[in-house]
Design a protein around this motif. Structure first.
Motif, short mmCIF file in Angstrom:
data_model
loop_
_atom_site.label_atom_id
_atom_site.label_comp_id
_atom_site.label_asym_id
_atom_site.label_seq_id
_atom_site.Cartn_x
_atom_site.Cartn_y
_atom_site.Cartn_z
N ARG A 17 10.70 0.56 -17.94
CA ARG A 17 10.19 1.45 -16.88
C ARG A 17 9.79 2.81 -17.46
O ARG A 17 8.77 3.38 -17.08
N LYS B 237 8.86 3.40 -20.55
CA LYS B 237 7.67 3.19 -21.37
C LYS B 237 6.44 3.12 -20.48
O LYS B 237 5.40 3.72 -20.78
N SER B 238 6.55 2.40 -19.37
CA SER B 238 5.44 2.28 -18.45
C SER B 238 5.08 3.63 -17.83
O SER B 238 3.91 3.97 -17.68
N ALA B 239 6.11 4.40 -17.47
CA ALA B 239 5.88 5.72 -16.87
C ALA B 239 5.17 6.64 -17.87
O ALA B 239 4.26 7.39 -17.52
N ARG B 240 5.59 6.59 -19.15
CA ARG B 240 4.94 7.40 -20.18
C ARG B 240 3.47 7.00 -20.33
O ARG B 240 2.60 7.85 -20.48
N ALA B 241 3.20 5.69 -20.28
CA ALA B 241 1.82 5.21 -20.42
C ALA B 241 0.97 5.68 -19.24
O ALA B 241 -0.17 6.10 -19.43
N ARG B 242 1.52 5.62 -18.01
CA ARG B 242 0.77 6.08 -16.84
C ARG B 242 0.48 7.57 -16.94
O ARG B 242 -0.63 8.01 -16.68
N LYS B 243 1.47 8.35 -17.36
CA LYS B 243 1.29 9.79 -17.50
C LYS B 243 0.23 10.10 -18.57
O LYS B 243 -0.65 10.93 -18.36
N ARG B 244 0.30 9.39 -19.69
CA ARG B 244 -0.66 9.60 -20.77
C ARG B 244 -2.08 9.27 -20.30
O ARG B 244 -3.02 10.00 -20.58
N GLU B 245 -2.22 8.18 -19.54
CA GLU B 245 -3.54 7.79 -19.04
C GLU B 245 -4.08 8.82 -18.05
O GLU B 245 -5.26 9.15 -18.08
N ARG B 246 -3.22 9.33 -17.16
CA ARG B 246 -3.66 10.38 -16.21
C ARG B 246 -4.15 11.60 -16.96
O ARG B 246 -5.18 12.20 -16.60
N LYS B 247 -3.42 12.00 -18.01
CA LYS B 247 -3.83 13.16 -18.79
C LYS B 247 -5.16 12.91 -19.49
O LYS B 247 -6.04 13.78 -19.52
#
Length: 82
Positions: A57, A59-69
């Motif tokens: 979870r 890791k997924s949250a970090r990926a979502r945040k990175r993609e938004r940025k």
């Protein structure tokens, strides 16, 4: 780079302090080096046990945040005149 017991690569952050150098400068340099080598992340990761589901979870949250940025950066670059 040295290998740890589990076969993982361990990186060391080394900072050489000059005789008349300032401690503040050396600390800033150490922090910057630790960020680049990922040492601080590895220490935090090993400090407490994290269940596999929680790890996924996060890791997924970090990926979502990175993609938004990244999307926001691309939008800003697209709006700026060249």
């Amino acid at each position: 780079m040295a290998r740890e017991e589990g076969g993982q690569v361990s990186r060391h952050a080394n900072v050489i302090v000059e005789v008349n150098g300032s401690i503040e400068h050396a600390l800033r340099q150490l922090k910057r080096t630790m960020l680049k080598t990922g040492t601080a992340y590895a220490i935090g990761r090993k400090e407490h046990h994290i269940k596999p589901g929680d790890r996924r979870r996060r890791k997924s949250a970090r990926a979502r945040k990175r993609e938004r940025k990244n999307v926001a950066r691309r939008e800003r670059r697209g709006m700026m005149p060249e």
